[in-house]
Design a protein around this motif. Sequence first.
Motif, short mmCIF file in Angstrom:
data_model
loop_
_atom_site.label_atom_id
_atom_site.label_comp_id
_atom_site.label_asym_id
_atom_site.label_seq_id
_atom_site.Cartn_x
_atom_site.Cartn_y
_atom_site.Cartn_z
N ILE A 143 31.23 0.81 -18.14
CA ILE A 143 30.84 -0.57 -17.84
C ILE A 143 29.42 -0.87 -18.32
CG2 ILE A 143 30.34 -2.18 -15.95
CD1 ILE A 143 32.65 -0.88 -14.43
N LEU A 144 28.51 0.05 -18.09
CA LEU A 144 27.11 -0.24 -18.40
C LEU A 144 26.81 -0.20 -19.89
CD1 LEU A 144 25.36 1.70 -15.49
CD2 LEU A 144 25.93 -0.73 -15.61
N THR A 145 27.74 0.31 -20.68
CA THR A 145 27.51 0.36 -22.13
C THR A 145 28.23 -0.76 -22.88
OG1 THR A 145 29.33 1.94 -22.37
CG2 THR A 145 27.11 2.84 -22.12
N ILE A 146 28.89 -1.67 -22.13
CA ILE A 146 29.53 -2.81 -22.79
C ILE A 146 28.44 -3.69 -23.39
CG2 ILE A 146 30.91 -4.91 -22.42
CD1 ILE A 146 32.27 -3.48 -20.10
N PRO A 147 28.54 -4.03 -24.67
CA PRO A 147 27.51 -4.90 -25.28
C PRO A 147 27.42 -6.24 -24.55
CG PRO A 147 28.93 -3.93 -26.96
CD PRO A 147 29.57 -3.63 -25.65
N GLN A 148 26.19 -6.63 -24.20
CA GLN A 148 25.99 -7.88 -23.49
C GLN A 148 24.76 -8.60 -24.06
OE1 GLN A 148 28.10 -8.96 -21.42
NE2 GLN A 148 29.04 -7.31 -20.23
N ASP A 149 24.70 -9.88 -23.77
CA ASP A 149 23.51 -10.68 -24.05
C ASP A 149 22.32 -10.04 -23.33
OD1 ASP A 149 21.48 -12.77 -23.73
OD2 ASP A 149 23.01 -14.14 -24.52
N ASN A 150 21.14 -10.07 -23.96
CA ASN A 150 19.97 -9.47 -23.30
C ASN A 150 19.54 -10.24 -22.05
OD1 ASN A 150 18.74 -11.72 -24.42
ND2 ASN A 150 17.58 -10.56 -25.95
N LYS A 151 20.14 -11.40 -21.82
CA LYS A 151 19.87 -12.15 -20.60
C LYS A 151 20.79 -11.72 -19.45
CE LYS A 151 18.64 -16.33 -23.24
NZ LYS A 151 19.06 -17.73 -23.53
N ILE A 152 21.71 -10.80 -19.72
CA ILE A 152 22.69 -10.36 -18.74
C ILE A 152 22.28 -9.01 -18.14
CG2 ILE A 152 25.06 -9.50 -18.45
CD1 ILE A 152 25.09 -12.46 -18.68
N GLN A 153 22.35 -8.91 -16.82
CA GLN A 153 22.10 -7.65 -16.13
C GLN A 153 23.37 -7.25 -15.38
OE1 GLN A 153 18.67 -8.50 -13.66
NE2 GLN A 153 17.26 -7.74 -15.23
N VAL A 154 23.79 -5.99 -15.56
CA VAL A 154 25.01 -5.49 -14.93
C VAL A 154 24.65 -4.33 -14.01
CG1 VAL A 154 27.30 -4.53 -15.33
CG2 VAL A 154 26.34 -6.14 -16.98
N GLU A 155 25.19 -4.38 -12.80
CA GLU A 155 24.96 -3.32 -11.81
C GLU A 155 26.31 -2.86 -11.27
OE1 GLU A 155 22.94 -2.72 -7.36
OE2 GLU A 155 23.07 -4.71 -8.27
N VAL A 156 26.50 -1.54 -11.21
CA VAL A 156 27.69 -0.97 -10.59
C VAL A 156 27.25 -0.25 -9.32
CG1 VAL A 156 29.68 0.54 -10.89
CG2 VAL A 156 28.70 -0.63 -12.88
N THR A 157 27.91 -0.55 -8.20
CA THR A 157 27.49 0.05 -6.93
C THR A 157 28.70 0.38 -6.08
OG1 THR A 157 26.05 -0.25 -4.99
CG2 THR A 157 27.29 -2.17 -5.72
N SER A 158 28.53 1.35 -5.19
CA SER A 158 29.61 1.74 -4.28
C SER A 158 29.45 0.99 -2.96
CB SER A 158 29.57 3.25 -4.01
OG SER A 158 29.78 3.96 -5.22
#
Length: 387
Positions: free
Chosen positions: A286-301
């Motif tokens: 998930i965290l390596t999916i190319p995204q816009d630099n304005k996008i922040q992705v967090e994965v949490t339990s």
Amino acid sequence: MANIVVPDLKTQFHQLIACPSVSATDPSLDMGNRPVVELLGGWLESLGFNVEVMPLKGSPNKANMIATLGGKGDGDGGLVLSGHTDTVPFDAERWQSDPFKVLERDNRFYGLGTSDMKGFFPLVIEAAKSFLDKPLQKPLIVLATADEETSMSGARALVEAGKPRARYAVIGEPTGLRPIRMHKGVMMEAVRITGQSGHSSDPSLGANAIEAMHKVIGELLVLRKEWQQKYNNPGFAVPVPTMNLGCIHGGDNPNRICGHTELQFDIRPLPGMQLTDLREELNKRILTIPQDNKIQVEVTSLFPGTEPFEQDAHSELVKAAEKLCGHQAESVAFGTEAPYLKSLNIDTIVLGPGDIDQAHQPDEFLALDRINPMVNILRDLIGRFCL
């Protein structure tokens, strides 16, 4: 406590069900289980058990109880009869009777926790009474836990303390008098995406979190397919690991670029799949999916998760339970505290008188014709593993 008179089996049901012990993720619904633990502890101490109450750190109104009878106290052998003392929340308006009062009707005990699973403890006590005047060479341990229905914090506290010490364990979850030696684990995870809001007439003014989540969902579905192709266990009704995209929230208006969205999902892995490995793979994908630099992705339990459980089919405990029940050991889809006891090097099965179809339902009940067979099974197991 020593002067407490232990009531008859039916009265034990009434008193246990009358003690509210709901555990819930919603703090307004969450209760403690100390009254239930203290009630059980008083009865067991009167029968000669050595009772230890273990309050949970940060939650003094919640506790585990370990009650031990006989044995040499060296942890070599013995049998644990285990159950959780909490119940799920309830919808009172959907019940035909008071959830906290045992109603006997149609050869059933109705009440919250009769099947899942306060009703297991009176049966344990009834079985244990047959051995009070017998010299138990190995300890009989009655274990009562907290917060099984939510965080498993009671079971986690036991693992941290390295207790109890024994050779075998039976967890009395509702299995319809069939021994269970396998169940799936459970993880509940969340992906949170923060974008940048703006007027929808010009997409360049922001970064759309929903569009970014679309990429994440696509990757999760690919990963689910890969896991299901890689892992398969025909011992389960659903023989592959599952991933359910349970809920999604995001945005606030059609004419505004979505600035934030969250997806929550669960994964139910098969025995042999480790939660740490699965989380590592989730993060990697998930965290390596190319995204816009304005996008922040967090994965949490959302909670630490419960490992899958599998007890060796050739275990002496499994074989004994199969013979007593007249059924081959099976698997279930729901989770229990079994993997925590198993991690303490205790051979464990799940076996109880209730039915999972009654668990978490209005008008929960335990059929009265399950009581004597379960008591007899417990007597036989105590005689085999403690005398």
